[in-house]
Write a protein that holds these residues in place. Sequence first.
Motif, PDB file in Angstrom:
ATOM      1  N   THR A 181      -4.220   1.277  -5.203  1.00  0.00           N
ATOM      2  CA  THR A 181      -3.109   1.554  -4.301  1.00  0.00           C
ATOM      3  C   THR A 181      -3.231   0.620  -3.107  1.00  0.00           C
ATOM      4  OG1 THR A 181      -4.317   3.245  -3.060  1.00  0.00           O
ATOM      5  CG2 THR A 181      -3.056   3.986  -4.994  1.00  0.00           C
ATOM      6  N   SER A 182      -2.102   0.305  -2.501  1.00  0.00           N
ATOM      7  CA  SER A 182      -2.151  -0.564  -1.323  1.00  0.00           C
ATOM      8  C   SER A 182      -2.572   0.205  -0.082  1.00  0.00           C
ATOM      9  CB  SER A 182      -0.779  -1.203  -1.083  1.00  0.00           C
ATOM     10  OG  SER A 182       0.157  -0.214  -0.678  1.00  0.00           O
ATOM     11  N   GLY A 183      -2.457   1.513  -0.151  1.00  0.00           N
ATOM     12  CA  GLY A 183      -2.634   2.343   1.033  1.00  0.00           C
ATOM     13  C   GLY A 183      -1.313   2.585   1.729  1.00  0.00           C
ATOM     14  N   GLY A 184      -0.293   1.793   1.348  1.00  0.00           N
ATOM     15  CA  GLY A 184       1.066   1.994   1.844  1.00  0.00           C
ATOM     16  C   GLY A 184       1.932   2.505   0.708  1.00  0.00           C
ATOM     17  N   LYS A 185       3.032   1.771   0.426  1.00  0.00           N
ATOM     18  CA  LYS A 185       3.964   2.219  -0.615  1.00  0.00           C
ATOM     19  C   LYS A 185       3.787   1.479  -1.936  1.00  0.00           C
ATOM     20  CE  LYS A 185       7.751   1.244   1.526  1.00  0.00           C
ATOM     21  NZ  LYS A 185       9.219   1.146   1.747  1.00  0.00           N
ATOM     22  N   GLY A 186       2.911   0.491  -1.968  1.00  0.00           N
ATOM     23  CA  GLY A 186       2.845  -0.385  -3.122  1.00  0.00           C
ATOM     24  C   GLY A 186       1.571  -0.249  -3.931  1.00  0.00           C
ATOM     25  N   PRO A 231      -1.401   7.445  10.209  1.00  0.00           N
ATOM     26  CA  PRO A 231      -1.886   8.689  10.820  1.00  0.00           C
ATOM     27  C   PRO A 231      -2.665   9.603   9.876  1.00  0.00           C
ATOM     28  CG  PRO A 231       0.351   8.232  11.527  1.00  0.00           C
ATOM     29  CD  PRO A 231       0.046   7.221  10.462  1.00  0.00           C
ATOM     30  N   ASP A 232      -2.347   9.558   8.562  1.00  0.00           N
ATOM     31  CA  ASP A 232      -3.034  10.448   7.629  1.00  0.00           C
ATOM     32  C   ASP A 232      -4.314   9.835   7.067  1.00  0.00           C
ATOM     33  OD1 ASP A 232      -1.785   8.527   6.120  1.00  0.00           O
ATOM     34  OD2 ASP A 232      -0.805   9.916   4.724  1.00  0.00           O
ATOM     35  N   ALA A 233      -4.719   8.658   7.570  1.00  0.00           N
ATOM     36  CA  ALA A 233      -5.983   8.018   7.183  1.00  0.00           C
ATOM     37  C   ALA A 233      -6.046   7.716   5.695  1.00  0.00           C
ATOM     38  CB  ALA A 233      -7.180   8.878   7.605  1.00  0.00           C
ATOM     39  N   ARG A 234      -4.947   7.138   5.195  1.00  0.00           N
ATOM     40  CA  ARG A 234      -4.915   6.749   3.783  1.00  0.00           C
ATOM     41  C   ARG A 234      -5.868   5.598   3.491  1.00  0.00           C
ATOM     42  NH1 ARG A 234       1.118   5.729   2.972  1.00  0.00           N
ATOM     43  NH2 ARG A 234       1.279   6.800   4.977  1.00  0.00           N
ATOM     44  N   VAL A 235      -6.242   5.486   2.215  1.00  0.00           N
ATOM     45  CA  VAL A 235      -7.199   4.487   1.763  1.00  0.00           C
ATOM     46  C   VAL A 235      -6.580   3.678   0.630  1.00  0.00           C
ATOM     47  CG1 VAL A 235      -9.433   4.159   0.601  1.00  0.00           C
ATOM     48  CG2 VAL A 235      -9.195   5.886   2.418  1.00  0.00           C
ATOM     49  N   HIS A 266      -0.399   9.048  -1.260  1.00  0.00           N
ATOM     50  CA  HIS A 266      -0.733   9.863  -0.095  1.00  0.00           C
ATOM     51  C   HIS A 266      -1.939  10.757  -0.342  1.00  0.00           C
ATOM     52  CE1 HIS A 266       3.479   8.728   0.678  1.00  0.00           C
ATOM     53  NE2 HIS A 266       3.170   8.840   1.952  1.00  0.00           N
ATOM     54  N   ASP A 267      -2.323  10.921  -1.610  1.00  0.00           N
ATOM     55  CA  ASP A 267      -3.452  11.800  -1.932  1.00  0.00           C
ATOM     56  C   ASP A 267      -4.803  11.139  -1.671  1.00  0.00           C
ATOM     57  OD1 ASP A 267      -1.717  13.785  -2.747  1.00  0.00           O
ATOM     58  OD2 ASP A 267      -1.837  13.261  -4.870  1.00  0.00           O
ATOM     59  N   PHE A 268      -4.813   9.833  -1.464  1.00  0.00           N
ATOM     60  CA  PHE A 268      -6.066   9.103  -1.291  1.00  0.00           C
ATOM     61  C   PHE A 268      -6.308   8.848   0.195  1.00  0.00           C
ATOM     62  CE2 PHE A 268      -4.414   7.631  -5.490  1.00  0.00           C
ATOM     63  CZ  PHE A 268      -5.376   8.235  -6.272  1.00  0.00           C
ATOM     64  N   THR A 269      -7.207   9.618   0.780  1.00  0.00           N
ATOM     65  CA  THR A 269      -7.497   9.533   2.209  1.00  0.00           C
ATOM     66  C   THR A 269      -9.010   9.520   2.426  1.00  0.00           C
ATOM     67  OG1 THR A 269      -7.652  11.911   2.618  1.00  0.00           O
ATOM     68  CG2 THR A 269      -5.431  10.938   2.641  1.00  0.00           C
ATOM     69  N   ILE A 270      -9.414   9.357   3.686  1.00  0.00           N
ATOM     70  CA  ILE A 270     -10.847   9.380   3.974  1.00  0.00           C
ATOM     71  C   ILE A 270     -11.463  10.744   3.669  1.00  0.00           C
ATOM     72  CG2 ILE A 270     -10.676   7.570   5.712  1.00  0.00           C
ATOM     73  CD1 ILE A 270     -11.008   9.730   7.871  1.00  0.00           C
ATOM     74  N   PHE A 271     -10.627  11.765   3.476  1.00  0.00           N
ATOM     75  CA  PHE A 271     -11.127  13.106   3.180  1.00  0.00           C
ATOM     76  C   PHE A 271     -11.287  13.352   1.679  1.00  0.00           C
ATOM     77  CE2 PHE A 271      -8.384  13.239   6.959  1.00  0.00           C
ATOM     78  CZ  PHE A 271      -9.356  13.489   7.916  1.00  0.00           C
ATOM     79  N   GLU A 277     -15.263  12.096  -2.459  1.00  0.00           N
ATOM     80  CA  GLU A 277     -15.577  12.912  -3.638  1.00  0.00           C
ATOM     81  C   GLU A 277     -15.200  12.173  -4.920  1.00  0.00           C
ATOM     82  OE1 GLU A 277     -14.499  17.298  -5.584  1.00  0.00           O
ATOM     83  OE2 GLU A 277     -13.791  16.762  -3.578  1.00  0.00           O
ATOM     84  N   ARG A 278     -14.063  11.482  -4.898  1.00  0.00           N
ATOM     85  CA  ARG A 278     -13.642  10.692  -6.053  1.00  0.00           C
ATOM     86  C   ARG A 278     -14.665   9.589  -6.340  1.00  0.00           C
ATOM     87  NH1 ARG A 278      -9.012   8.917  -8.853  1.00  0.00           N
ATOM     88  NH2 ARG A 278      -8.946   6.671  -9.178  1.00  0.00           N
ATOM     89  N   PHE A 279     -15.127   8.928  -5.283  1.00  0.00           N
ATOM     90  CA  PHE A 279     -16.101   7.856  -5.463  1.00  0.00           C
ATOM     91  C   PHE A 279     -17.415   8.403  -6.017  1.00  0.00           C
ATOM     92  CE2 PHE A 279     -19.278   4.741  -4.264  1.00  0.00           C
ATOM     93  CZ  PHE A 279     -18.639   3.530  -4.510  1.00  0.00           C
ATOM     94  N   ALA A 280     -17.839   9.552  -5.527  1.00  0.00           N
ATOM     95  CA  ALA A 280     -19.079  10.158  -6.026  1.00  0.00           C
ATOM     96  C   ALA A 280     -18.963  10.494  -7.509  1.00  0.00           C
ATOM     97  CB  ALA A 280     -19.397  11.414  -5.220  1.00  0.00           C
TER      98      ALA A 280
END
Length: 328
Positions: free
Chosen positions: A171-176, A248-252, A267-272, A276-279
């Motif tokens: 994901t781009s972290g934006g819309k792409g 603002p939502d700290a997307r990755v 939008h589901d991919f954030t610092i929060f 866990e996904r990486f682990a």
Amino acid sequence: MASPFEEIEVDNRVVKVTNPDRVYFPQSGATKRDLVQYYLSVGPGIVNALFERPTMLHRFPTGLSGEKVHQKRLPSGAPDWVETVQLHFPRWGRTADELCVTELGAVIWAVQMSTVEFHPWNSRREDPEKPDEWRIDLDPGPLSQFSQVQRVAGVVHEILDELGAVGYPKTSGGKGLHVYVRIEPDHGHKEVRRAALAFAREVERRMPDDVTTLWWRKDRDPHHLFVDYNQNARDHTIAAAYSVRGFPDARVSTPVRWDEIDDIDPHDFTIFTVPERFAELGDLHEDIDDHVFDIEPLREWADRDEAAGLTSTTGRGDGEEPVQEEDP
């Protein structure tokens, strides 16, 4: 009064992080400490994405609510173990020593210096003028939906398979969506960009109702997705895999599997959520260096297109390559 700080151990380094409770992401309340902990949690992934690449930093000295700084030069005060590469910028007649990550401690030091986003070149410091990464940037228009990105990604995957190239989406972290392909560092930026344009035009041929390669934004149908081949031009950078974005939502910007793309929501991919996904999955781009593609077929497509009268320029007709505007 001295600023509050914490000392963070990173492998064999100690990084002093000042003002760890400063809120960087107002929407969630996430702090500088949270940002540090995120990058520690994806350490092998962010180092793999940045390793020995000149890297521009997007810094927010007072958090997202304040000024954003696009910084090519390494911030002052770096420890002597933070490595750099010197680059020349012909337009300005200047050089700049950019961050060149070789270890996780350098990432955490950059975060201490208020870096949120990491934007690496598509080449490495051994020869910055010869890219080893071809980048496919699916950039939706203002009236596009993410479902369109997902459809186009399917065709991109199809064409890459036909070429025998292994693409690594994220994901781009934006819309792409971005797709990276490792290539031999045999050609300069202009030739890699020319090959990327030939690929983009093939996507456009197969999806004319969804895709455009028109350079000027004013000429594009706002419903169309632009395959931004110019991200392969010299000194054009995009957010690295596992880089946080300044939203603002700290997307990755998050690596994904091809078979996930139809079902994901960026939008589901954030610092929060990404730690866990990486682990669980590890770095989905870990083996990218094992799958190197020869761009010769794309160069042949470019020759064919140019013989048919299609230009390889930006649309200005003067053969000049666009430049990134920030003064180093």
